[in-house]
Write a protein that holds these residues in place. Structure first.
Motif, PDB file in Angstrom:
ATOM      1  N   SER A 172       0.822  -1.204   0.000  1.00 30.93           N
ATOM      2  CA  SER A 172       0.000   0.000   0.000  1.00 30.93           C
ATOM      3  C   SER A 172       0.859   1.258   0.000  1.00 30.93           C
ATOM      4  CB  SER A 172      -0.918   0.029   1.210  1.00 30.93           C
ATOM      5  OG  SER A 172      -1.865  -0.995   1.139  1.00 30.93           O
ATOM      6  N   ARG A 173       1.910   1.249   0.821  1.00 26.47           N
ATOM      7  CA  ARG A 173       2.811   2.402   0.859  1.00 26.47           C
ATOM      8  C   ARG A 173       3.511   2.596  -0.482  1.00 26.47           C
ATOM      9  NH1 ARG A 173       4.054  -0.081   5.800  1.00 26.47           N
ATOM     10  NH2 ARG A 173       6.077  -0.731   4.984  1.00 26.47           N
ATOM     11  N   SER A 174       3.934   1.492  -1.094  1.00 30.73           N
ATOM     12  CA  SER A 174       4.593   1.553  -2.402  1.00 30.73           C
ATOM     13  C   SER A 174       3.633   2.080  -3.467  1.00 30.73           C
ATOM     14  CB  SER A 174       5.097   0.161  -2.792  1.00 30.73           C
ATOM     15  OG  SER A 174       5.585   0.147  -4.103  1.00 30.73           O
ATOM     16  N   ASP A 175       2.403   1.593  -3.461  1.00 31.56           N
ATOM     17  CA  ASP A 175       1.393   2.052  -4.419  1.00 31.56           C
ATOM     18  C   ASP A 175       1.114   3.538  -4.241  1.00 31.56           C
ATOM     19  OD1 ASP A 175       1.215  -0.485  -5.433  1.00 31.56           O
ATOM     20  OD2 ASP A 175      -0.750  -0.932  -4.547  1.00 31.56           O
ATOM     21  N   GLN A 176       1.042   3.989  -3.003  1.00 29.24           N
ATOM     22  CA  GLN A 176       0.775   5.398  -2.713  1.00 29.24           C
ATOM     23  C   GLN A 176       1.913   6.271  -3.234  1.00 29.24           C
ATOM     24  OE1 GLN A 176      -2.073   6.233  -1.270  1.00 29.24           O
ATOM     25  NE2 GLN A 176      -1.726   8.404  -1.058  1.00 29.24           N
ATOM     26  N   GLU A 177       3.143   5.828  -3.002  1.00 33.26           N
ATOM     27  CA  GLU A 177       4.317   6.581  -3.463  1.00 33.26           C
ATOM     28  C   GLU A 177       4.357   6.644  -4.987  1.00 33.26           C
ATOM     29  OE1 GLU A 177       9.172   6.237  -3.349  1.00 33.26           O
ATOM     30  OE2 GLU A 177       7.990   5.106  -1.899  1.00 33.26           O
ATOM     31  N   LEU A 178       4.126   5.505  -5.626  1.00 33.24           N
ATOM     32  CA  LEU A 178       4.142   5.463  -7.085  1.00 33.24           C
ATOM     33  C   LEU A 178       3.029   6.323  -7.670  1.00 33.24           C
ATOM     34  CD1 LEU A 178       5.343   4.317  -9.671  1.00 33.24           C
ATOM     35  CD2 LEU A 178       3.831   2.346  -9.412  1.00 33.24           C
ATOM     36  N   GLY A 179       1.855   6.278  -7.070  1.00 28.46           N
ATOM     37  CA  GLY A 179       0.738   7.110  -7.531  1.00 28.46           C
ATOM     38  C   GLY A 179       1.076   8.588  -7.472  1.00 28.46           C
ATOM     39  N   GLY A 180       1.751   9.004  -6.408  1.00 27.04           N
ATOM     40  CA  GLY A 180       2.165  10.402  -6.281  1.00 27.04           C
ATOM     41  C   GLY A 180       3.152  10.797  -7.359  1.00 27.04           C
ATOM     42  N   LYS A 181       4.085   9.897  -7.682  1.00 25.37           N
ATOM     43  CA  LYS A 181       5.064  10.175  -8.729  1.00 25.37           C
ATOM     44  C   LYS A 181       4.389  10.290 -10.094  1.00 25.37           C
ATOM     45  CE  LYS A 181       9.011   7.981  -6.485  1.00 25.37           C
ATOM     46  NZ  LYS A 181       9.952   6.860  -6.541  1.00 25.37           N
ATOM     47  N   VAL A 182       3.456   9.385 -10.372  1.00 25.01           N
ATOM     48  CA  VAL A 182       2.748   9.412 -11.650  1.00 25.01           C
ATOM     49  C   VAL A 182       1.929  10.691 -11.771  1.00 25.01           C
ATOM     50  CG1 VAL A 182       0.905   8.310 -12.993  1.00 25.01           C
ATOM     51  CG2 VAL A 182       2.689   6.913 -11.942  1.00 25.01           C
ATOM     52  N   LYS A 183       1.227  11.053 -10.723  1.00 25.28           N
ATOM     53  CA  LYS A 183       0.410  12.267 -10.748  1.00 25.28           C
ATOM     54  C   LYS A 183       1.279  13.509 -10.957  1.00 25.28           C
ATOM     55  CE  LYS A 183      -3.393  14.373  -8.231  1.00 25.28           C
ATOM     56  NZ  LYS A 183      -4.235  14.290  -7.029  1.00 25.28           N
ATOM     57  N   GLY A 184       2.421  13.559 -10.278  1.00 25.66           N
ATOM     58  CA  GLY A 184       3.330  14.684 -10.448  1.00 25.66           C
ATOM     59  C   GLY A 184       3.847  14.783 -11.874  1.00 25.66           C
ATOM     60  N   GLN A 185       4.188  13.645 -12.451  1.00 22.44           N
ATOM     61  CA  GLN A 185       4.679  13.623 -13.829  1.00 22.44           C
ATOM     62  C   GLN A 185       3.584  14.066 -14.797  1.00 22.44           C
ATOM     63  OE1 GLN A 185       7.806  13.129 -14.465  1.00 22.44           O
ATOM     64  NE2 GLN A 185       7.672  13.253 -16.663  1.00 22.44           N
ATOM     65  N   LEU A 186       2.369  13.607 -14.576  1.00 26.97           N
ATOM     66  CA  LEU A 186       1.261  14.017 -15.445  1.00 26.97           C
ATOM     67  C   LEU A 186       0.987  15.512 -15.335  1.00 26.97           C
ATOM     68  CD1 LEU A 186      -1.309  11.112 -15.062  1.00 26.97           C
ATOM     69  CD2 LEU A 186      -0.145  11.811 -17.149  1.00 26.97           C
ATOM     70  N   ARG A 187       1.103  16.043 -14.129  1.00 27.63           N
ATOM     71  CA  ARG A 187       0.886  17.486 -13.949  1.00 27.63           C
ATOM     72  C   ARG A 187       1.933  18.294 -14.711  1.00 27.63           C
ATOM     73  NH1 ARG A 187      -1.803  19.442  -8.545  1.00 27.63           N
ATOM     74  NH2 ARG A 187      -3.265  17.768  -8.270  1.00 27.63           N
ATOM     75  N   ARG A 188       3.170  17.796 -14.742  1.00 25.65           N
ATOM     76  CA  ARG A 188       4.218  18.509 -15.475  1.00 25.65           C
ATOM     77  C   ARG A 188       4.026  18.383 -16.986  1.00 25.65           C
ATOM     78  NH1 ARG A 188       6.884  16.705 -11.072  1.00 25.65           N
ATOM     79  NH2 ARG A 188       7.598  14.746 -11.955  1.00 25.65           N
ATOM     80  N   GLN A 189       3.646  17.201 -17.455  1.00 22.40           N
ATOM     81  CA  GLN A 189       3.530  16.959 -18.890  1.00 22.40           C
ATOM     82  C   GLN A 189       2.225  17.469 -19.478  1.00 22.40           C
ATOM     83  OE1 GLN A 189       4.170  12.790 -19.544  1.00 22.40           O
ATOM     84  NE2 GLN A 189       6.370  12.945 -19.245  1.00 22.40           N
ATOM     85  N   ARG A 190       1.168  17.427 -18.701  1.00 19.01           N
ATOM     86  CA  ARG A 190      -0.158  17.803 -19.206  1.00 19.01           C
ATOM     87  C   ARG A 190      -0.849  18.736 -18.222  1.00 19.01           C
ATOM     88  NH1 ARG A 190       0.550  15.353 -23.802  1.00 19.01           N
ATOM     89  NH2 ARG A 190       0.389  13.114 -23.949  1.00 19.01           N
ATOM     90  N   PRO A 191      -0.335  19.951 -18.043  1.00 12.83           N
ATOM     91  CA  PRO A 191      -0.916  20.854 -17.041  1.00 12.83           C
ATOM     92  C   PRO A 191      -2.357  21.243 -17.346  1.00 12.83           C
ATOM     93  CG  PRO A 191       0.720  21.989 -18.368  1.00 12.83           C
ATOM     94  CD  PRO A 191       0.786  20.547 -18.744  1.00 12.83           C
ATOM     95  N   HIS A 192      -2.766  21.200 -18.610  1.00 11.12           N
ATOM     96  CA  HIS A 192      -4.143  21.564 -18.946  1.00 11.12           C
ATOM     97  C   HIS A 192      -5.163  20.588 -18.382  1.00 11.12           C
ATOM     98  CE1 HIS A 192      -2.935  18.724 -22.094  1.00 11.12           C
ATOM     99  NE2 HIS A 192      -4.217  18.449 -22.228  1.00 11.12           N
TER     100      HIS A 192
END
Length: 69
Positions: A41-61
């Motif tokens: 669960s902790r690993s999934d939470q960490e990975l989800g945060g990384k993916v969301k951050g990357q998406l925010r940088r790549q697709r801010p719209h």
């Protein structure tokens, strides 16, 4: 999944009633509630945060609030 449902809705209905309706034990629910998150669960939470951050940088719209320019 059932325990998460009970936790989310126990302010509306009694936890004991929800557990009985869903066929889970009350003691199991309370043990789940007080247990620390698993390594997975902790690993999934960490990975989800990384993916969301990357998406925010790549697709801010995609993250703009509707109606705000």
């Amino acid at each position: 999944m059932k325990f998460a449902f009970v936790a989310k809705h126990r302010t509306i209905w009694p936890a004991a009633w929800l557990c009985d309706a869903l066929g889970v034990s009350r003691s199991g629910f309370h043990a789940w509630l007080n247990r620390s998150p698993s390594a997975r669960s902790r690993s999934d939470q960490e990975l989800g945060g990384k993916v969301k951050g990357q998406l925010r940088r790549q697709r801010p719209h995609l993250w703009r609030t509707p109606g705000v320019a």
